[in-house]
Enzyme design. Structure first.
Site, short mmCIF file in Angstrom:
data_model
loop_
_atom_site.label_atom_id
_atom_site.label_comp_id
_atom_site.label_asym_id
_atom_site.label_seq_id
_atom_site.Cartn_x
_atom_site.Cartn_y
_atom_site.Cartn_z
N HIS A 23 -9.48 0.63 5.39
CA HIS A 23 -8.18 0.81 6.05
C HIS A 23 -8.36 1.73 7.26
CE1 HIS A 23 -4.02 2.11 6.70
NE2 HIS A 23 -3.66 1.02 6.05
N GLU A 81 -4.96 -5.58 10.85
CA GLU A 81 -3.98 -4.52 11.08
C GLU A 81 -4.26 -3.83 12.41
OE1 GLU A 81 -2.51 -2.77 7.02
OE2 GLU A 81 -4.63 -2.30 7.27
N ASN A 110 0.86 -1.18 0.00
CA ASN A 110 0.00 0.00 0.00
C ASN A 110 0.90 1.24 0.00
OD1 ASN A 110 -1.88 2.03 0.42
ND2 ASN A 110 -2.33 1.44 2.53
N GLY A 146 2.96 1.71 11.19
CA GLY A 146 3.93 2.76 10.94
C GLY A 146 4.90 3.09 12.06
#
Length: 242
Positions: free
Chosen positions: A96, A166, A7, A172
């Protein structure tokens, strides 16, 4: 079969994606024997969508990061499914965590988007995950069950569906949950769906932790962000997947 999906988020210009695709295609071809059991895919930003049409004979999957739940109309700035179909798109990321938190996407809206894809050959990759607060309050399975059941309401056929777990608190920042936790989550998702829907893990996947993640034997692959932005390193990651 396993998956490695990249992504790009809001990174790379059209020209950069074009160069990336050339490098990716070459690297996949050069490592074809070692990658025979892995489907590699990328989801660049919307301005690169037509590259999917141009590279119709590609050796990788081409996806979108989002889609609107109506085919056409006065929806300034949104992306129609008609565009995705015309461009020969393979998959679309749905729900997402950044879409949920930054753009206020609800489970009901996510359900509309997945329903929108039902009559196409395009695969929805449904993203689910709990926040750090929910994890610490032992609400992981309650949250995931609600996200899945709401998103898949009135959708009985899961043959063309992929789910990506996720945990929001891992995206991140280089942190990943313990392998045992991920395995419990994957088993739980399978128990809800009663089928062989592929389940990916996403959230700080990198060359530094892929060997740890590979200990989770019930995973079908990974959805990665920053680790996908360099084609050579992306393929190096793919080569570490068993």
């Amino acid at each position: 079969m396993k998956y490695l999906i990249g992504n790009f988020k809001m990174n790379k210009t059209f020209f950069e994606v074009e160069s990336y695709i050339e490098a990716l295609s070459y690297l996949i071809e050069q490592n074809a024997n070692k990658l025979s059991n892995i489907k590699i895919g990328i989801a660049p930003s919307f301005d690169s969508t037509h590259l999917s049409y141009i590279h119709s004979n590609r050796n990788f999957l081409f996806g979108l990061q989002n889609i609107y739940h109506e085919l056409n109309g006065a929806y300034t700035g949104e992306v129609s499914l008609n565009v995705a179909i015309a461009a020969d798109i393979d998959f679309i990321l749905i729900g997402h965590s950044e879409r949920r938190s930054l753009f206020n996407e609800t489970n009901e809206l996510i359900n509309k988007k997945i329903s929108h894809l039902e009559k196409t050959r395009i695969t929805p990759i449904l993203c689910i995950g709990e926040s750090l607060e929910e994890f610490e309050n032992n609400q992981t399975f309650t949250v995931l069950e609600n996200q899945i059941k709401s998103a898949l309401k009135n959708i009985e056929d899961h043959k063309n569906l992929i789910i990506s777990y996720e945990p929001v608190y891992c995206i991140g920042n280089g942190i990943i949950p313990e392998a045992s936790h991920i395995k419990k989550v994957v088993d739980f998702i399978h128990s809800l769906l009663h089928d062989e829907t592929p389940i990916l893990y996403g959230g700080s996947v990198s060359l530094n932790n892929i060997d740890i993640l590979e200990q989770v034997d019930n995973l079908s692959g990974y959805l990665v962000g920053g680790a996908s932005l360099n084609a050579a390193k992306f393929i190096e990651l793919a080569l570490r997947i068993k």
